[in-house]
Scaffold this active site. Structure first.
Site, PDB file in Angstrom:
ATOM      1  N   GLU A 293       0.820  -1.214   0.000  1.00  0.00           N
ATOM      2  CA  GLU A 293       0.000   0.000   0.000  1.00  0.00           C
ATOM      3  C   GLU A 293       0.856   1.267   0.000  1.00  0.00           C
ATOM      4  O   GLU A 293       0.631   2.192   0.768  1.00  0.00           O
ATOM      5  CB  GLU A 293      -0.966  -0.014   1.194  1.00  0.00           C
ATOM      6  CG  GLU A 293      -1.917  -1.201   1.145  1.00  0.00           C
ATOM      7  CD  GLU A 293      -2.980  -1.206   2.235  1.00  0.00           C
ATOM      8  OE1 GLU A 293      -2.727  -0.657   3.308  1.00  0.00           O
ATOM      9  OE2 GLU A 293      -4.049  -1.779   1.989  1.00  0.00           O
ATOM     10  N   ASP A 367      -8.257  -9.033   4.323  1.00  0.00           N
ATOM     11  CA  ASP A 367      -8.030  -7.917   5.242  1.00  0.00           C
ATOM     12  C   ASP A 367      -9.058  -7.854   6.369  1.00  0.00           C
ATOM     13  O   ASP A 367      -9.938  -6.997   6.327  1.00  0.00           O
ATOM     14  CB  ASP A 367      -8.056  -6.604   4.440  1.00  0.00           C
ATOM     15  CG  ASP A 367      -7.549  -5.436   5.261  1.00  0.00           C
ATOM     16  OD1 ASP A 367      -6.938  -5.683   6.314  1.00  0.00           O
ATOM     17  OD2 ASP A 367      -7.764  -4.292   4.841  1.00  0.00           O
ATOM     18  N   GLU A 395     -12.386  -2.432  12.312  1.00  0.00           N
ATOM     19  CA  GLU A 395     -12.454  -1.645  11.080  1.00  0.00           C
ATOM     20  C   GLU A 395     -13.605  -2.091  10.183  1.00  0.00           C
ATOM     21  O   GLU A 395     -14.270  -1.265   9.565  1.00  0.00           O
ATOM     22  CB  GLU A 395     -11.114  -1.781  10.348  1.00  0.00           C
ATOM     23  CG  GLU A 395     -11.060  -1.097   8.998  1.00  0.00           C
ATOM     24  CD  GLU A 395      -9.706  -1.288   8.301  1.00  0.00           C
ATOM     25  OE1 GLU A 395      -8.790  -1.854   8.912  1.00  0.00           O
ATOM     26  OE2 GLU A 395      -9.587  -0.853   7.137  1.00  0.00           O
TER      27      GLU A 395
END
Ligand code: GCW
Length: 694
Positions: A293, A367, A395
């Site tokens: 990323e 993820d 998240e």
């Protein structure tokens, strides 16, 4: 009042005394959650008889915890390291306890009944003290007991994604606990309270800063700040680690390159490690997110992840530190399935990492989704030490507001057989375990009372991944609320159904990553315009008029082949794939017959509805507990469950509206229509959703 009764009975009696307005009853204390599962502190606490042999700060903390936390009439306690001559006549079985294992054992010594709390190190004794408290607070007998436990995974860390500006990436519990600006001079008492909480569940390391790291965290000024925290944490057995930015030799050291094969880069890291260890002699090591990323890494120079990790490992090795090198890599330039890329990159490097490198792998291949299969790297790198990384902060499970007890998620992953070697599970293959922390400056630390349970469950499972998540929920509930059995049972049942509810209303049957862009708040299954293909939800669900799901069989990306042969063979066929993961591995028609006889579409609709109904149930159950729970924690939890009710409905409605726009199917008879049409859901924007990357 008979104070020998279990805590919950005494709590119940105290509550009824209050109800009748007894003049002697203490005033009701508001409970803001600061005390976590560790019980009330302060003047009302009992002072049990506790003796200690030895003088370390750690032993003094252990003794103090027991004095404050045990009932006054508990059997007297003697704390001592196993090697103390006074314990020799008892011939206690301490040989197998290692450095951290504890033994808590009732004995008669010189005619006196005693509870011995021991272990081979001071920290082991502290862990034993907390085990005894846990046992007592859960109503256990303290007169006749043997509690013995040794951690199964040696390195158990919390990873803070805390930025140097005080924000927390994916943090939903306020600003960072670390006040970098006033460190190292001011050591907020919360730092010790944080270490205490971790010690109570056996966490022994903390990575202070975000894996999306700034080089500044390795500057002299920040090393001094980290050292101040390490000094506070040390007596609690908590070692400090730092996330290291791979290009720091250029940014801090002015070098032209960070190529791991360049001697100047290696020398820079060596000098940096030496500098850190001068300030923090027990520094744990570095955590590195490289070539992931947008972060710099060895691949920028054509070197491998092993080259990069080994260079850092060489710098740390003389001091006994480790490198935790993350395997969370995927690239927009790589057209292959994102779920397959980490394995493709790391599997060939098995055996090439230095012995003080631990390759850190997320529990699933994408993820931290509400449900993922096990990452295929577990069990696949027998010559490499692996760590599993979990996300304690939620998240993708509704941030701080949704109730989702993660014990079952952690346990489900840790229990998964790798099928590479007989008896090997993901948990048993680990050298380390990391949880992305859900801790911030909020008074209740984790943003909600029930989020504290996720911190707790992570620690308990990190210590012993064979523990039952329901039993963990029960011991947490008893310690946190101190309620009678019926109420405790109710809360445990709420917790145990909560994560599955989130799976159902966000994406059942193995659907994943259908979240709004960037902030990951709310549904966005329609999103198809982000720069990288694999950032778009449409990449993951692949829905069209005929069917839905990601074909990871040989006809598709063939990612199933990364698993052990037997498992791969089962995952290659929809009929032998667990329904919970069907759409993760297969693209099937909307009419696909599900095990219960419904079509996939019917079953999906039912799951979405079930998720919503489950949250309604959670709220009702909580409402029924109002008379028994303190007003402060009850009210906040109730409000949060209200948010979750609304948002579960939103997830369900938006998702169904979107799927119907793709498949052209009607809702089964009697099923409620979405509240709005699809365009309404698409128009929702959340510019200030918390936790986004900086
Ligand atoms: O879960 C994703 C997050 C990023 C995070 C990244 C990672 C720290 O959305 O915020 O970055 O993974 O794990 O590196």
């Amino acid at each position: 009042m008979n104070s020998a009764r279990p805590l919950w009975i005494r709590a119940g009696l105290a509550a009824s005394a209050l109800l009748v307005g007894a003049a002697t009853a203490p005033p009701a204390r508001a409970n803001d959650g600061y005390d976590l599962w560790l019980g009330p502190q302060g003047p009302t606490a009992a002072a049990a008889k506790v003796e200690v042999i030895g003088t370390s700060r750690t032993l003094a903390i252990a003794a103090e915890e027991l004095r404050k936390g045990l009932p006054r009439e508990a059997t007297p306690v003697l704390l001592a390291r196993a090697g103390e001559p006074a314990l020799a006549p008892l011939k206690l079985a301490t040989d197998q306890l290692g450095n951290e294992g504890y033994l808590v054992h009732s004995v008669t010594l010189s005619g006196q009944r005693l509870t011995i709390v021991t272990g081979n190190t001071d920290v082991a004794v502290l862990y034993g003290a907390f085990a005894l408290l846990r046992h007592a607070r859960a109503g256990g007998d303290t007169a006749n007991l043997t509690l013995a436990s040794t951690p199964r995974i040696p390195v158990r860390v919390l990873d803070h994604w805390d930025n140097l500006d005080g924000s927390v990436e994916r943090g939903y519990a306020g600003q960072s606990l670390w006040d970098w600006w006033t460190l190292p001079d001011y050591k907020d008492p919360r730092y010790a309270d944080y270490a205490r909480a971790n010690a109570s569940i056996g966490i022994n390391g903390v990575v202070l800063n975000n894996v999306n790291a700034k080089a500044d965290s390795l500057s002299a000024a920040y090393i001094a700040k980290a050292a101040a925290l390490a000094d506070v944490f040390r007596p609690y057995g908590l070692r400090v680690y730092l996330s290291a930015r791979f290009s720091a030799p250029m940014e801090l050291g002015g070098l032209k390159t960070a190529d791991p094969r360049n001697p100047a880069a290696a020398a820079w890291w060596q000098a940096k490690a030496d500098e850190i260890y001068r300030a923090i002699p027990d520094f744990g090591g570095f955590l590195v997110k490289a070539n992931s990323e947008g972060q710099p890494g060895p691949r920028d120079y054509g070197a491998s992840h092993a080259d990069g990790a080994n260079m850092l490992a060489a710098a740390l090795a003389p001091h006994g530190g480790v490198v935790m090198w993350r395997a969370f890599v995927y690239a927009e330039t790589d057209p292959t399935d994102r779920a397959s890329q980490a394995y493709a990159e790391f599997k060939p490097l098995d055996g090439k990492f230095s012995s003080n490198v631990i390759v850190q792998v997320k529990n699933g291949p994408i993820d931290f989704q509400p449900r993922e299969p096990m990452h295929p790297l577990f069990g696949a790198m027998p010559a490499t030490r692996l760590a599993a990384e979990f996300q304690v902060t939620k998240e993708y499970l509704g941030f701080a507001t949704h109730l989702a007890y993660l014990g079952p998620l952690f346990a489900e992953a840790l229990d998964t057989p790798t099928e590479r070697r007989a008896g090997e599970t993901m948990g048993s293959s680990l050298a380390a375990i990391a949880g992305v922390a859900n801790v911030g400056r909020d008074r209740d630390w984790s943003g909600s009372t029930f989020n504290q349970a996720n911190w707790y469950a992570f620690g308990r499972l990190a210590w012993d991944f064979t523990l039952d998540p329901r039993a963990i929920a029960r011991e947490w509930t008893l310690q946190t609320f101190g309620l009678p059995p019926a109420a405790t049972d109710k809360i445990v049942a709420m917790m145990m159904r909560s994560r599955e509810a989130v799976v159902d209303y966000t994406g059942p049957f193995g659907l994943a990553h259908l979240f709004g862009s960037d902030h990951h708040y709310g549904p966005g299954p329609w999103i198809d315009d982000l720069k990288r293909p694999e950032w778009n939800p449409v990449y993951y669900h692949r829905a069209d008029r005929n069917g839905i799901g990601f074909d990871r069989t040989a006809r598709g990306s063939n990612t199933v082949a990364q698993y052990a042969p037997g498992l791969a063979a089962r995952l290659a066929r929809p009929e032998t794939t667990p329904p919970e993961l069907l759409l993760w591995f297969h693209h099937v028609p909307w009419t696909y017959p599900m095990p219960g006889g419904e079509t996939l579409w019917q079953a999906m609709v039912r799951r979405y509805d079930h998720g919503v109904a489950e949250v309604d149930l959670l709220r009702r159950e909580w409402a029924s507990l109002k008379p028994q729970v303190d007003a402060e924690r009850w009210t906040k939890t109730d409000a949060y469950l209200g948010i979750q009710q609304r948002e579960a409905r939103w997830w369900r409605d938006a998702s169904l509206a979107y799927w119907m726009s793709i498949n052209g199917l009607a809702l089964p008879a009697g099923v409620r229509k979405p509240d709005h049409d699809l365009s309404w859901y698409k128009q929702q924007h959340f510019p200030f959703a918390p936790g986004g990357p900086r």
